[in-house]
Design a protein around this motif. Structure first.
Motif, PDB file in Angstrom:
ATOM      1  N   LEU A 289       0.857  -1.187   0.000  1.00  0.00           N
ATOM      2  CA  LEU A 289       0.000   0.000   0.000  1.00  0.00           C
ATOM      3  C   LEU A 289       0.893   1.238   0.000  1.00  0.00           C
ATOM      4  N   SER A 290       0.672   2.115  -0.943  1.00  0.00           N
ATOM      5  CA  SER A 290       1.522   3.303  -1.089  1.00  0.00           C
ATOM      6  C   SER A 290       1.327   4.251   0.098  1.00  0.00           C
ATOM      7  N   GLU A 291       2.443   4.599   0.754  1.00  0.00           N
ATOM      8  CA  GLU A 291       2.339   5.565   1.849  1.00  0.00           C
ATOM      9  C   GLU A 291       1.910   6.937   1.337  1.00  0.00           C
ATOM     10  N   THR A 292       2.220   7.222   0.088  1.00  0.00           N
ATOM     11  CA  THR A 292       1.773   8.500  -0.478  1.00  0.00           C
ATOM     12  C   THR A 292       0.255   8.570  -0.492  1.00  0.00           C
ATOM     13  N   GLU A 293      -0.406   7.444  -0.870  1.00  0.00           N
ATOM     14  CA  GLU A 293      -1.865   7.421  -0.866  1.00  0.00           C
ATOM     15  C   GLU A 293      -2.426   7.311   0.540  1.00  0.00           C
ATOM     16  N   ILE A 294      -1.755   6.505   1.398  1.00  0.00           N
ATOM     17  CA  ILE A 294      -2.245   6.313   2.765  1.00  0.00           C
ATOM     18  C   ILE A 294      -2.318   7.647   3.495  1.00  0.00           C
ATOM     19  N   PHE A 295      -1.252   8.434   3.388  1.00  0.00           N
ATOM     20  CA  PHE A 295      -1.167   9.675   4.168  1.00  0.00           C
ATOM     21  C   PHE A 295      -1.549  10.903   3.358  1.00  0.00           C
ATOM     22  N   SER A 296      -2.162  10.696   2.169  1.00  0.00           N
ATOM     23  CA  SER A 296      -2.499  11.871   1.350  1.00  0.00           C
ATOM     24  C   SER A 296      -3.511  12.767   2.058  1.00  0.00           C
ATOM     25  N   ARG A 297      -4.570  12.123   2.601  1.00  0.00           N
ATOM     26  CA  ARG A 297      -5.574  12.931   3.310  1.00  0.00           C
ATOM     27  C   ARG A 297      -4.974  13.573   4.565  1.00  0.00           C
ATOM     28  N   VAL A 298      -4.166  12.793   5.284  1.00  0.00           N
ATOM     29  CA  VAL A 298      -3.547  13.327   6.506  1.00  0.00           C
ATOM     30  C   VAL A 298      -2.639  14.497   6.171  1.00  0.00           C
ATOM     31  N   ASN A 299      -1.856  14.369   5.087  1.00  0.00           N
ATOM     32  CA  ASN A 299      -0.949  15.462   4.708  1.00  0.00           C
ATOM     33  C   ASN A 299      -1.733  16.688   4.279  1.00  0.00           C
ATOM     34  N   GLU A 300      -2.867  16.435   3.582  1.00  0.00           N
ATOM     35  CA  GLU A 300      -3.699  17.582   3.208  1.00  0.00           C
ATOM     36  C   GLU A 300      -4.204  18.309   4.446  1.00  0.00           C
ATOM     37  N   ARG A 301      -4.683  17.515   5.426  1.00  0.00           N
ATOM     38  CA  ARG A 301      -5.168  18.150   6.652  1.00  0.00           C
ATOM     39  C   ARG A 301      -4.036  18.837   7.415  1.00  0.00           C
ATOM     40  N   ALA A 302      -2.854  18.213   7.408  1.00  0.00           N
ATOM     41  CA  ALA A 302      -1.723  18.838   8.106  1.00  0.00           C
ATOM     42  C   ALA A 302      -1.342  20.161   7.459  1.00  0.00           C
ATOM     43  N   ASP A 303      -1.316  20.168   6.117  1.00  0.00           N
ATOM     44  CA  ASP A 303      -1.009  21.429   5.418  1.00  0.00           C
ATOM     45  C   ASP A 303      -2.038  22.496   5.744  1.00  0.00           C
ATOM     46  N   PHE A 304      -3.301  22.029   5.775  1.00  0.00           N
ATOM     47  CA  PHE A 304      -4.363  22.989   6.092  1.00  0.00           C
ATOM     48  C   PHE A 304      -4.186  23.560   7.500  1.00  0.00           C
ATOM     49  N   LEU A 305      -3.904  22.669   8.468  1.00  0.00           N
ATOM     50  CA  LEU A 305      -3.734  23.128   9.853  1.00  0.00           C
ATOM     51  C   LEU A 305      -2.516  24.037  10.001  1.00  0.00           C
TER      52      LEU A 305
END
Length: 814
Positions: A289-305
């Motif tokens: 499972l690609s970590e890029t896809e796994i954490f894509s939503r989390v990274n988006e939220r982190a960037d937003f925060l």
């Protein structure tokens, strides 16, 4: 001077007060910023931790589901491999083309080739075009089976590395087993070649994302299969290559199944990898499972925060600077800070909502993976794995509470006919419809499972007596028996049900399931569409059936079969024009066994094809050894079974035997029944046309007993029809039966076909048939069946003499 000093002191006090206020403002701003950043960073870390844990669980569940599918696929291939090996061991030895007949036992749509090699590695037989001199002794699977490692298991399934087949010129994955004689000596290797790319379909519905990868790797580090959601030539072209040996799955100190983080050897992308060693094979299933896809939503939220918190920090600093410079605007600064806190809380609420949505999505994915592992993909019913778990649980509860429990084994009647005539898509629709009706007929607490094919099992818990189980069976048969419409035509489906009751018929699940299966077989024997309870007599009958199968196989080897002949004469002249030969079996212990007992059993077990070839060979041998100068010419017709017409290559067999015995194919006449034609009309017509092209005549036996005789008379190119004896019994005294026989004869004359009436036993029969215009008769009135030597004496004694040349003699192998 004093005033000046006082003003200076006041100014200094104001300055000190201002610095004190600024210090308070700076300290407060620093505290707020620290709290804001600490909360944000902690939330981001928590979000990543939750996402990572959920992804690890999802990867492990996907690997487990794929492992279960792969194990079932390998088991099905190995089952076919063992079946072919048993058939070869029980047959007459290597026969060219025999593997093509036995290949039907391997129901894998990825099959490329089945091949048999002798002890020196030479190719003996193959389902693909081949040369017998081909040497395969250098293949890994051959060397391992010939020289198994010390302490290893000699008779085991071996799955080799993907190789480019010498014959098929395709990438293949070899499944092979050792072939031995009864004393365990090495005789060769039986191999099945499977397209490795076909295993990719096992992972089609697994939620691995756009960049995810599912692969199968051997303990030799060679890639057997690789599956990606999108077209990825870089990875899909890696089949057969070896992956680095430093990967965690090859570390003997690590567990057999785990989830690890690695970087791709192809492009260094990070993946979360769940690997799982198979229980019975040196294979590893891996789910990337690609970590890029796994954490894509989390990274988006982190960037937003981070963006939001950075903005809030800038606002706080600006307000703090404003408060430091403009102390008089402290009130407004507090209001702005309150607004900033409100915005921060709103952002936290949005973050919590998105985390909750992601958690729900992961839980839904986990439930889907669980369903794939424990439920049948076609009907949605529990599969064998879930059935075994529920049955064991129900059995423990019944034993604890001293209650009864019933297992009902269900098998659809004539399902193969539906599949063959209407197609597999309609067959699948039928299975789905039947599964729904069974679920509606049982109680909510009862378990309905699909065991495979058209077999279902019901666990009925909490029954008071066997009558309760009978009521359940009656409800199921009534529900399933209601007519339904599939494929644009109405269908009536029946069920044969076998019932085993705990604890009367067994104390464990395997015993109860076996006994219920035995009872189901008894229900089919009793006429289908009925239910039977298990009894000890059924178990004895099952053993008797097994004994009959073994006895039939030994009878072919020991030449216990023989043929007897019943003459057939032309009605107009009284001249001998043929004989019908009947198959007889003399068992060394039981004596003569009726064909009505062993022929249906031979058809059921598949031995009828081998027996039919024997009858054809005896017919050709009789023609070749016939004294034509003394007794006249001999032509023989062989009544063949439906299996010979629809499964084997009958025309090739006949052509080979006539060439071997050096006889004219025109001396043979093949008799078929409507049953043989109905099973697979197109193939049957093609087979009979090939026989006609060889010069072999064709006759339609038991005419009039089927519902479609006239239709097949129009489509079949035949020479003769035989009127079934059931029409003749009362034809001379019953106007209805008599008129039917007359109509059949007039129709045959119109079509320029010969007519043979069977079962002629009285002079009244002869008078009626002669008046109706029948061509030939046979029966006890003419002569009883006799050995070939007695037939020669019968002819030499002048029976059946006439002035015209002798027509064909009919030999029927039954």
């Amino acid at each position: 001077m004093t005033t000046s000093t006082g003003d200076r002191d006041f100014a200094m006090d104001e300055r000190r007060g201002s610095w004190g206020l600024n210090g308070l403002i700076v300290a407060f701003a620093a505290l707020v910023l620290a709290a804001l950043w600490a909360t944000t960073l902690n939330q981001i870390a928590h979000d990543r931790m939750v996402t990572k844990a959920a992804a690890r669980q999802q990867a492990a569940d996907l690997a487990r589901a794929f492992d279960a599918r792969l194990a079932e696929r390998i088991e099905r291939i190995d089952h076919g491999l063992k079946h072919i090996r048993r058939e070869l061991a029980g047959g007459p030895g290597p026969v060219p083309g025999r593997l093509a007949e036995l290949a039907k036992a391997v129901t894998d749509d990825a099959l490329i080739q089945i091949a048999l090699f002798d002890a020196q590695g030479r190719l003996v037989d193959s389902t693909l075009p081949h040369t017998k001199s081909d040497d395969f002794s250098d293949r890994d699977y051959f060397r391992v089976h010939r020289n198994p490692p010390a302490g290893g298991v000699e008779d085991r399934l071996l799955i080799g590395r993907p190789v480019l087949g010498r014959i098929s010129q395709r990438w293949t994955l070899h499944f092979s087993r050792r072939v031995e004689d009864v004393e365990g000596r090495f005789l060769g290797v039986l191999m099945i070649a499977i397209d490795p790319f076909a295993f990719s379909h096992l992972a089609d519905d697994l939620p691995i994302g756009e960049e995810g990868v599912v692969s199968i790797v051997g303990s030799d580090r060679a890639i057997r299969m690789i599956h990606t959601r999108r077209d990825d030539p870089l990875r899909q072209g890696s089949i057969g290559r070896e992956i680095p040996g430093d990967r965690p799955q090859f570390d003997p100190t690590r567990p057999a199944a785990d989830v690890v983080r690695i970087r791709s050897a192809l492009d260094a992308r990070p993946f979360m990898v769940a690997y799982r060693w198979m229980d019975n094979q040196p294979l590893i299933t891996l789910v990337h499972l690609s970590e890029t896809e796994i954490f894509s939503r989390v990274n988006e939220r982190a960037d937003f925060l981070l963006t939001a918190v950075s903005g809030m920090s800038a606002i706080i600093l600006l307000f703090a600077a404003g408060l430091a410079v403009l102390g008089r605007r402290q009130h407004r600064a507090r209001l702005d800070l309150a607004a900033a806190n409100h915005l921060l809380r709103e952002n936290e609420r949005v973050l919590e909502q998105r985390v909750a949505e992601r958690t729900v999505a992961l839980e839904r994915s986990n439930r889907h993976v669980h369903t794939l592992a424990y439920h049948d993909t076609l009907t949605g019913l529990p599969n064998r794995t879930l059935f075994a778990d529920r049955a064991a649980h129900a059995l423990r509860g019944a034993a604890r509470d001293t209650r009864k429990l019933a297992i009902l084994f269900l098998d659809l009647d004539q399902f193969k006919t539906v599949n063959d005539t209407l197609g597999h898509l309609v067959g699948d629709e039928l299975l789905v419809a039947v599964a729904g009706r069974i679920r509606q007929a049982v109680r909510p607490a009862d378990t309905v499972a699909r065991m495979g094919g058209d077999e279902f099992v019901v666990i009925a818990e909490g029954i008071a007596s066997a009558n309760d189980a009978a009521h359940v069976a009656e409800r199921i048969m009534a529900s399933v028996g209601t007519p339904l419409s599939l494929g644009g035509r109405p269908l009536n489906i029946g069920l044969s049900i076998g019932i085993a009751v705990f604890p009367d018929d067994g104390n464990d699940v395997p015993t109860l399931l076996k006994n219920a299966d035995t009872a189901m077989y008894a229900a089919k024997t009793a006429g289908r569409n009925t239910a039977r309870f298990f009894s000890a007599a059924m178990s004895a009958a099952a053993e008797q059936r097994l004994g009959m199968e073994l006895a039939l196989r030994r009878a072919l080897e020991r030449e216990e079969f023989t043929l007897v002949y019943q003459p057939k004469i032309a009605l107009a002249t009284g001249r001998l024009c043929g004989v019908e030969a009947l198959l007889r079996w003399r068992h060394p212990e039981r004596g003569w066994i009726s064909p009505a007992e062993f022929i249906p059993f031979a058809e059921e077990t598949g031995l009828i094809e081998q027996l039919g070839v024997w009858v054809l060979d005896q017919a050709c041998q009789a023609i070749a050894g016939w004294d034509e100068a003394r007794f006249g010419p001999l032509s023989i017709a062989v009544n063949v079974a439906a299996a010979q017409v629809n499964r084997g290559d009958l025309a090739a067999v006949v052509d080979g035997l006539t060439r071997h015995h050096r006889i004219d194919p025109g001396r043979l006449e093949i008799e078929v029944t409507e049953t043989a034609v109905i099973a697979d009309t197109d193939r049957a017509l093609a087979t009979l046309n090939r026989l006609r092209s060889l010069g072999v005549a064709v006759a339609l036996d038991d005419f009039g007993t089927g519902y479609s005789s006239l239709m097949y008379l129009r489509r079949l190119d035949i020479d003769t029809i035989k009127i079934d004896r059931s029409f003749l019994m009362n034809a001379h005294v019953d106007s209805r039966d008599g008129e039917i026989v007359r109509l059949i004869i007039r129709m045959a004359q119109t079509l320029h076909l010969s007519v043979v009436a069977e079962g002629v036993e009285t002079e009244e029969h002869v008078a009626f048939l002669k008046d109706a215009g029948c061509d030939m008769i046979q029966g006890y009135l003419v002569a009883r069946p006799m050995p070939l030597a007695d037939l020669r004496d019968w002819i030499a004694a002048g029976h059946g003499a006439g002035s015209r040349p002798a027509p064909k003699l009919t030999l029927v192998g039954r």
